[in-house]
Write a protein that holds these residues in place. Structure first.
Motif, PDB file in Angstrom:
ATOM      1  N   ALA A 184     -13.797  -9.206  -1.798  1.00 16.22           N
ATOM      2  CA  ALA A 184     -14.460  -9.291  -0.485  1.00 16.22           C
ATOM      3  C   ALA A 184     -15.099 -10.662  -0.328  1.00 16.22           C
ATOM      4  O   ALA A 184     -15.003 -11.288   0.739  1.00 16.22           O
ATOM      5  CB  ALA A 184     -15.505  -8.183  -0.354  1.00 16.22           C
TER       6      ALA A 184
ATOM      7  N   PHE B  60      -4.734  -1.825   3.931  1.00 20.02           N
ATOM      8  CA  PHE B  60      -4.741  -0.387   4.159  1.00 20.02           C
ATOM      9  C   PHE B  60      -4.054  -0.005   5.480  1.00 20.02           C
ATOM     10  O   PHE B  60      -3.511   1.086   5.608  1.00 20.02           O
ATOM     11  CB  PHE B  60      -6.173   0.152   4.125  1.00 20.02           C
ATOM     12  N   CYS B  61      -4.126  -0.886   6.463  1.00 20.85           N
ATOM     13  CA  CYS B  61      -3.487  -0.559   7.746  1.00 20.85           C
ATOM     14  C   CYS B  61      -2.011  -0.967   7.762  1.00 20.85           C
ATOM     15  O   CYS B  61      -1.190  -0.278   8.361  1.00 20.85           O
ATOM     16  CB  CYS B  61      -4.200  -1.251   8.903  1.00 20.85           C
TER      17      CYS B  61
ATOM     18  N   PHE C   9       0.840  -1.211   0.000  1.00 16.95           N
ATOM     19  CA  PHE C   9       0.000   0.000   0.000  1.00 16.95           C
ATOM     20  C   PHE C   9       0.874   1.260   0.000  1.00 16.95           C
ATOM     21  O   PHE C   9       1.827   1.350   0.774  1.00 16.95           O
ATOM     22  CB  PHE C   9      -0.909   0.024   1.232  1.00 16.95           C
TER      23      PHE C   9
ATOM     24  N   ILE D  21     -13.694  -5.152  -6.135  1.00 13.41           N
ATOM     25  CA  ILE D  21     -13.650  -5.096  -4.677  1.00 13.41           C
ATOM     26  C   ILE D  21     -14.645  -6.096  -4.093  1.00 13.41           C
ATOM     27  O   ILE D  21     -14.334  -6.843  -3.153  1.00 13.41           O
ATOM     28  CB  ILE D  21     -13.981  -3.661  -4.202  1.00 13.41           C
TER      29      ILE D  21
ATOM     30  N   PHE E 201     -10.828 -11.498   1.123  1.00 16.81           N
ATOM     31  CA  PHE E 201      -9.664 -10.624   1.067  1.00 16.81           C
ATOM     32  C   PHE E 201      -9.694  -9.648   2.248  1.00 16.81           C
ATOM     33  O   PHE E 201     -10.730  -9.099   2.581  1.00 16.81           O
ATOM     34  CB  PHE E 201      -9.681  -9.851  -0.254  1.00 16.81           C
ATOM     35  N   ASP E 202      -8.534  -9.440   2.868  1.00 18.00           N
ATOM     36  CA  ASP E 202      -8.477  -8.600   4.069  1.00 18.00           C
ATOM     37  C   ASP E 202      -8.033  -7.174   3.712  1.00 18.00           C
ATOM     38  O   ASP E 202      -6.848  -6.877   3.652  1.00 18.00           O
ATOM     39  CB  ASP E 202      -7.519  -9.214   5.089  1.00 18.00           C
ATOM     40  N   PHE E 203      -9.004  -6.319   3.468  1.00 19.50           N
ATOM     41  CA  PHE E 203      -8.698  -4.944   3.083  1.00 19.50           C
ATOM     42  C   PHE E 203      -8.060  -4.179   4.246  1.00 19.50           C
ATOM     43  O   PHE E 203      -7.222  -3.305   4.029  1.00 19.50           O
ATOM     44  CB  PHE E 203      -9.963  -4.226   2.617  1.00 19.50           C
ATOM     45  N   ASN E 204      -8.480  -4.491   5.455  1.00 17.41           N
ATOM     46  CA  ASN E 204      -7.874  -3.807   6.596  1.00 17.41           C
ATOM     47  C   ASN E 204      -6.370  -4.044   6.636  1.00 17.41           C
ATOM     48  O   ASN E 204      -5.599  -3.144   6.949  1.00 17.41           O
ATOM     49  CB  ASN E 204      -8.512  -4.280   7.905  1.00 17.41           C
TER      50      ASN E 204
END
Lengths: 684, 684
Positions: free
Chosen positions: B117, B127-128, B93, B113, B121-124
């Motif tokens: 999802a 992004f984190c 990212f 997306i 898939f782990d979007f957190n």
């Protein structure tokens, strides 16, 4: 209350009733980004006109996604003397409804995403369980596509890309490599006719293979079969063949149609909540809410109009009454007590003297927000805090009354001067966008427009103007900037000394705007503006059809100020704003004319001054128009050098007079209806 | 192994050594979207030229984010007769490094997306905890900005937007509303000098206030203080003032500088992994990998070149040896056993006869992937599966040898015909993009270009051509399409009947391309193409400087085919491709010339046929060039109507001859080095 796709349908009634019973509601949105320019400050120029700012925001911000929408409803409980609140935190995501539904692309800004990630924002919740939505056009399109698809399937021809004209009547053209596959399917279906099974599930296959199956079965078995595509949980699609007689077949097709209709309604999703707010006509409070309003309209309603005036009118349809707490906190009598108007700081400062923290209670079944924990940047929490700020400030206004009041309702005339004025970030001399009237147009005669080679930096400008005292530079682009001089009398000298310069060019602000207007007029031919002696531009609107088309309808309505235009909803079809759905594409400008607050505002102000700047204007009659301060309005002062307000504030309990001496004559009796007491000052 | 920002630095050594020891590696990327057009199929036309397809993908796909990058390294263990694998799953990212670092905007496609999802898939995590990265230009820019900032701070003038020319020498201009605040700060700092404390932490404040503090303290206390901005975990910034003597002050500033340097290196982040792959020169396997390759270059390397040829040359720098399993599986001898080349299906089919599931073992400390569980669309897993497919197919080629071999290494000449050819989705008659030579240019003399009013639909085209048998329509845009007739002899008749049509216009494909080329030539003046008798266009490249500038260097190198150009890395500076960093912005085309595989390919083919189509061409000499099939090449057949390959395959164990009779004369002895056996056929 957290609302996702999972509990949206079951929560909708509760949302509706919360809106219905509320005295006011606060909203907040979280976005996937702010500006697609090189950086946010490039998006804003301190001397933007409202039109320029709107155009920039529309161009550079609307591709981001509003993916969390907070609503907090506030209902005053007389018996308990406190507000009962219902906070909702909606996760919103444009999940494609089916293969034909719009496949929305949205932009993310890594700084915004990183910021939200740092705040613990749950992206998985948004993307996995966000509530879908459609705007009006998308809803219409989807409905049409569904019908088209039904017709195609009836003819057994999925996508018509490799079919000879005769193929729907004759056998499907099956490419060699699929012949074995199709033959096996036909054998299986023939088997279905001879055994006792009712249905046959074929194995998952490609879309092309499904098309071949549809075509082949339609041709080979024109009767006695119902063929349907089923999607597994793993998103694999397979074909289900059912043995049916004619009546069963019809019934199954009807059921399928009803299922699709229900799904379509679900696809409208979160937009229904916005419709409900819009229809309620309730006061909607936000903090620095211009982008929230723009995104809400853009995402759930219709593409934003090109023209600022059109945007204002659409806004009044969707949110008939708005109040921006950032603007309120930046305005007298609050301004002098509040040093930082960011939401978190504002809330803190409004908890201490001279303000009072409002008494609120969370409704049963709703989670309790602890303001000490600061769950900021969760939209539901931010909406809640915004509502608290509004209550504190509204109640503070009550302290100026004789006798003082500790509770000021959301319907009080005291807060009307703050209605429908949205805070404008980082514009030096125009504090707000006026949704229900013409915008303030400060005289900028200390401002110069400078064009120069792209190699120049700020330091070059400082050097160039070093003889003229302190300056303020507002970059426009790589090769131009506004330079504000501290003394207006230096302008002519600066102009004179630059007359023969070759590498740069200086214009007065007036010259620059005139040049720009001439360009615009070539395109539109609508607006002429001249400079008035009082320092504000006098707009002379020509009565061109279209430009202010929205307004006309609005002015013909007679609406009781306290309650908004709720009655008029009955005249309209259920969604409240269908008339507007084709504004951009067809040029037709019919729309819902739900302008209770604008009208109310106008009346409130007219009782005070016949030509006040808050007055809404009749655009078809330029002669009767004078939206500028006249002798009855506050005197104008230099908006840059004088930071004081021009409005007199009189505290009922102490009777002490505030700073400004100029508008002494306009001091009003402190009565509950004295809206003139609390007007939003022109001077920042 | 899952790698995020948290363990990236500590894992980097392991990643490097896995790449270094590998026989080959497989990669896969997951993106936030595929196409920003109205839909994906609008992006592709079945008769796109490779140039057109590249341009479309570049325009419509590069704004999406590659946010998960899978690498699986495969190392053959002779003793165990199996591959040892090391799978890595990187979350990536573009976290802004600091306020001056590039604030990347990326597009998301809701369908993509939503699909991810659905796959869990782990979007957190992305992004984190995604690993940051910079391309070359961004790295340079950031370094420059850092230096600029240091210089500014030294002068005590944060952002230079409201400062008179003299302010850095005189007192800061403090607006009235901040005067109290600044005075309190000055008092506190004066206090610091009289007490025993070493440092003073001021309360968090706005950027503007910090600027005022810097200016004021620099002016009031030119000596004895070090002033620094600290960011709290909550991202609040406050100023820390430290009492220091000159030496301490210098030391603190040096430490700060070193800290910044280290942080800058961290910001380059994941790009270092791509550098390592690039430097290793190892075979990189992917499945349908064109977009993976484009995104990788775009994100971690440099903006994609305008021109396809330039892209090919950059690709060879970053990935000197590529192999696409989707292309391989779509080619003889695999094609006849494989009905579906999607990754999951390919893997399944390669587990059963005539193929064998490969023997692999996960290296110690790495998580074990269970292929039965199908963790598809996690990039690390997809890379792993892709590698398995490659091994199965490579080993299958060994069964054609005499004696048969069950293990074929990634260095075998048998697989060289598949090198550097990337699968082209949905192009009817061009199976792949040839990275190391000119692309196939099928004769399209059964194709017509039709222009018509935008109201026309596919059915109108069917009707128009109803007299000419089956047709295939490939839409170009709203008002034009290609129409492929099933019989070439109908083309002239169709042309004749349309001569006097007014509502539409028909051109042959040749006429259409000629018209387009003339337009292009006006712009570039580089390429002339004529039709050869054998059905392939003969390109006659003029020796224009620039267009093929990359190639020249490549051809001057002598490289041992089996091991790539690893030695040449020593000639270059550490990152392996710094010479290339300014390709687009400056037009300079110096670059790393690491083309082991292209060279190897050329040599392998030259041993078989002196003018084979795989031969790389000397662009500076148009006379010697003939990259089209000549009398020694396979005969051409109608690429649309004949689905068979033209290459003869002889199974060593059975000796049975395959379908095609035409290229009998080209049957080769089945030896390990007989690359000619397994060439990628021209006919699809």
């Amino acid at each position: 209350m957290e609302v996702t796709r999972r509990n949206f349908k079951s929560s909708l009634k509760e949302v509706y009733s919360a809106i219905e019973e509320a005295d006011f509601l606060a909203i907040d949105g979280e976005f996937s980004g702010i500006s697609d320019g090189p950086n946010v400050s490039a998006l804003t120029n301190g001397l933007d006109t409202p039109e320029e700012r709107y155009t920039k925001l529309k161009k550079h911000s609307m591709d981001f996604l509003l993916f969390q929408f907070g609503i907090c409803t506030f209902t005053y409980d007389q018996a308990k003397s406190k507000y009962i609140i219902k906070p909702f935190n909606f996760y919103v995501f444009p999940k494609p409804f089916n293969r034909m539904s719009p496949d929305i692309k949205f932009l993310c800004q890594s700084s915004s995403i990183d910021f939200l990630a740092g705040q613990g924002f749950d992206f998985n919740k948004v993307f996995c369980h966000g509530i879908p939505y459609l705007n009006q056009d998308q809803e219409v399109q989807l409905r049409e596509q569904m019908e088209e698809k039904r017709n195609q399937h009836a003819n057994g021809m999925g996508t018509p890309s490799y079919i000879s004209p005769s193929s729907s009547k004759g056998p499907a053209h099956v490419p060699d490599e699929h012949k074995d596959f199709i033959n096996r399917v036909v054998e299986k279906v023939e088997g279905l006719f001879t055994n006792s099974e009712k249905t046959l599930d074929l194995e998952p296959c490609t879309g092309f293979q499904r098309k071949l199956i549809y075509q082949t079965l339609n041709w080979k078995f024109p009767k006695g079969l119902h063929v349907d595509t089923i999607e597994t949980e793993k998103k694999e699609r397979y074909i289900q063949v059912s043995k049916v007689d004619d009546e069963e077949r019809k019934k199954m097709e009807q059921q399928k149609q009803e299922r699709e209709q229900e799904e379509l309604n679900d696809a409208v999703g979160f937009s229904r909540v916005i419709h409900a707010i819009s229809k309620s006509g309730k006061l909607v409070v936000g903090h620095n809410m211009l982008l929230d309003v723009m995104h809400t309209i853009h995402q759930f309603y219709c593409p934003l109009p090109e023209d600022l005036q059109d945007f204002k009118e659409v806004t009044m349809c969707v949110f008939p009454r708005l109040l921006d707490t950032k603007l309120m906190g930046s305005t007298q009598p609050f301004k002098e007590h509040i040093t930082n108007t960011s939401l978190a700081e504002l809330e803190k400062q409004l908890n201490s003297c001279p303000f009072k923290a409002p008494q609120v209670e969370t409704a049963e079944g709703f989670p309790w927000y602890d303001t000490a924990q600061e769950q900021l940047h969760e939209a539901g929490y931010d909406a809640y805090i915004t509502g608290l700020c509004f209550i504190s400030m509204a109640n503070y206004l009550g302290s100026f009354l004789t006798p003082p009041k500790s509770y000021i309702s959301a319907r009080s005339k005291l807060i009307e001067p703050f209605f429908n004025k949205l805070f404008l970030m980082r514009i030096i001399d125009i504090p707000y966008l006026n949704i229900t009237g013409p915008d303030l147009q400060p005289k900028r005669d200390h401002v110069l427009h400078v064009a120069f080679p792209k190699e120049w930096k700020t330091s070059d400008l400082y050097q160039l103007f070093s003889a003229f005292g302190n300056i303020q530079v507002s970059w426009i682009d790589d090769t131009s900037a506004f330079v504000s001089l501290s003394q207006t009398d230096q302008v002519q000298i600066a102009m004179n000394t630059s007359r023969y310069a070759e590498s740069y060019r200086i214009q007065t602000y007036a010259e620059y705007i005139q040049g720009k207007q001439q360009q615009d007029e070539k395109k539109l031919g609508q607006t002429n503006k001249t400079w008035g002696e009082d320092g504000w531009v006098k707009p002379h609107y020509t009565s061109t059809a279209g430009s202010f088309g929205y307004c006309r309808g609005l002015r013909k309505r007679s609406i009781s100020p306290g309650h908004g235009d709720q009655g008029s909803g009955e005249l309209l079809i259920a969604d409240g704003w269908s008339h507007y759905s084709h504004l951009d594409s067809t040029g037709s400008k019919k729309m819902k004319t739900d302008d209770a607050s604008g009208q109310a505002n106008a009346e409130a102000v007219e009782s005070k001054t016949s030509e006040g700047w808050l007055k809404t204007t009749d655009v078809s009659d330029s002669a009767s128009l004078s939206p500028v301060p006249d002798e009855e309005s506050p005197d104008d002062t230099d908006p840059v050098n004088n930071a004081d307000g021009t409005v007199t504030w009189q505290r009922a309990s102490t009777g002490r007079a505030k700073k400004s001496q100029k508008s002494e004559k306009r001091k009003s009796e402190a009565t509950d209806s004295a809206a003139s007491l609390f007007e939003v000052p022109e001077v920042w």
